[in-house]
Design an enzyme around this catalytic site. Structure first.
Site, PDB file in Angstrom:
ATOM      1  N   ASP B  11     -28.314  -6.256  40.640  1.00 33.43           N
ATOM      2  CA  ASP B  11     -28.123  -6.091  42.078  1.00 33.43           C
ATOM      3  C   ASP B  11     -26.872  -6.859  42.460  1.00 33.43           C
ATOM      4  OD1 ASP B  11     -30.408  -4.619  42.205  1.00 33.43           O
ATOM      5  OD2 ASP B  11     -31.679  -6.244  42.924  1.00 33.43           O
ATOM      6  N   ASP B 130     -38.543   4.515  46.091  1.00 37.52           N
ATOM      7  CA  ASP B 130     -39.415   3.366  46.324  1.00 37.52           C
ATOM      8  C   ASP B 130     -40.700   3.933  46.897  1.00 37.52           C
ATOM      9  OD1 ASP B 130     -37.680   1.148  45.646  1.00 37.52           O
ATOM     10  OD2 ASP B 130     -36.495   1.688  47.400  1.00 37.52           O
TER      11      ASP B 130
END
Lengths: 201, 251
Positions: B11, B130
């Site tokens: 990330d 997600d």
């Protein structure tokens, strides 16, 4: 110096990044003179066969590539490998460079996911200077939906994907083709590019 | 036979590597290019960069990271975060990404999947999801980093993703992400049995055996983890050795 043929292929920059990283002198080119004075030639390629042949024809380099392939190492990568064969039926029949006898068709299996994408093992059936100093097992990175069909004598290594997929091929002299991407196949892929440079010397 | 893949995810925020736990509590860790090169050395089968800020202003810095990584890392590179248009896709691929991952933008505009697949090829379009249990035995899809429930049924969504030509699905379970109790095997298997395209397991890896378990108990073709590798608790060679010892094909 290795001439990397510039006809708009998608993986041109990854191939050059790898050559750069390995400190292998190379020139990205559309110029016949550069191909003539190069020690070896790389033909990259990603996308559809007829569109790529059209773009290659538009550079006017097909004659020079064919001629040079008789006297110095040529490596086709992915679609560049498929273009070494006689013809393909991707989006209609289209002639290739005719440097290795064989044809290109869609991967026939109905049982596996197409495209064949990911790391697959090479089953090596012939010695080749391109595979020197590379320890088994050799996994390389593939992304393709079409494959070559040719006589076993032209196959250095194949991969099993519910059928035999020619992975590394040769005309037995100067012409080589990798269905996989050596420039995306980690350290072993890089070693193949080093070996190719050695062959050029 | 194709090898199962182990994929570390980095990330990135303002050009630095971070890792959120349950998407909150971010710790600044390091240089993304150096981290990617280290993962490459360890034998990662693919590397994912995720732009967690994904602001228009930060785009240039992020793409510089991608460009620099592509000069040093020679395994496939997947890039996600803030990709909302075909033009964003093109820019990202030109910077050296091999695949692009789209998530919220695909839910809001599914046509983006079709367009991307047609222009750049299915093989470079990954749809990230997600998802979370809805309490009624099903799963729903969330967007914006798992914050907004779109009330879209997960299994209908994955069918649409496949039908629109995506090359892969990266399935993150909000329930297990950051908890480190293992991947969400039920959700994974529910998705794997609905689609034929490859499914990447994401969210929940906490110990060595979790990876092999996901491969043995579900149809997942790859498993992704971030902090576990990032803080060096487990290395990629350890995970691969464990999988290999259980008969799973690994590079």
């Amino acid at each position: 110096m290795i001439a990397v043929i510039d006809y708009g292929a998608g993986n041109l920059f990854s191939v050059c990044n790898a050559l750069q990283y390995l400190n292998i002198p190379h020139e990205v080119t559309k110029d016949t003179d550069v191909i003539n004075r190069a020690e070896a030639v790389i033909l990259p390629g990603v996308g559809a066969f007829p569109a790529a042949m059209d773009s290659l024809r538009a550079t006017g380099l097909i004659g020079a590539i064919r001629e040079n392939a008789q006297k110095k190492p040529l490596l086709g990568i992915c679609l560049g490998m498929q273009m070494l064969f006689d013809r393909s039926d991707e989006n209609g029949l289209c002639n290739g460079l005719g440097l290795i006898p064989g044809e290109v068709h869609r991967i026939p299996s109905k049982r596996v996911i197409i495209p064949h994408m990911g790391w697959n093992e090479l089953v090596i059936t012939q010695d080749s200077p391109l595979l020197r100093s590379i320890e088994k097992p050799v996994y390389t990175y593939f992304v393709h939906s079409y494959q070559a069909f040719c006589n076993d004598r032209y196959i250095i290594a194949y991969s099993d994907y519910d059928g035999k997929i020619p992975a590394l091929v040769t005309d037995g002299k100067f012409v080589f083709g990798a269905q996989y991407h050596p420039e995306k196949s980690g350290e072993k892929g890089l070693q193949m590019l080093r070996n190719f440079e050695e062959m050029a010397k | 036979m194709l090898a199962k893949r182990i994929i570390p995810c980095l990330d990135v925020r303002h050009g630095k590597v971070v890792k959120g736990v349950n998407f909150m509590g971010v710790k600044d860790v390091g240089d993304p290019v150096a981290c990617a090169a280290e993962y490459n050395r360890q034998g990662a089968d693919e590397i994912v960069f995720y732009d967690i800020v994904a602001s228009h202003e930060g785009r240039g810095t992020f793409l510089d990271v991608v460009r620099e990584t592509a000069k040093q890392v020679f395994v496939p590179l997947t890039v996600g975060g803030g990709i909302a248009t075909v033009n964003d896709m093109r820019e990202t691929l030109r910077a050296g990404a091999d695949k692009i991952s789209i998530n919220s933008a695909a839910v809001k505009n599914p046509q983006l999947i079709s367009d991307g697949a047609e222009i750049f090829g299915s093989q470079c379009i990954v749809v990230g999801i997600d998802a979370k249990r809805d309490g009624k035995g099903g799963y729903t899809v969330y967007v914006n980093g798992g914050r907004i429930d779109m009330h879209v049924d997960l299994l209908k969504w994955v069918e649409e993703i496949e039908q629109r030509g995506a090359g892969e699905i990266c399935l993150n379970s909000i329930d297990t992400d950051g908890v480190r109790g293992g991947f969400d095997l039920e959700m994974l298997q529910a998705v794997c049995s609905r689609v034929r395209i490859p499914v990447i397991a994401s969210g929940g890896a906490g110990k060595l055996g979790d990876f092999a378990e996901a491969f043995l108990k579900t149809g997942a073709t790859a498993a992704l983890a971030a902090s576990l590798f990032h803080f060096g608790e487990l290395t990629i060679p350890q995970v691969k050795a464990d999988c290999r010892s259980k008969g799973i094909p690994m590079r």
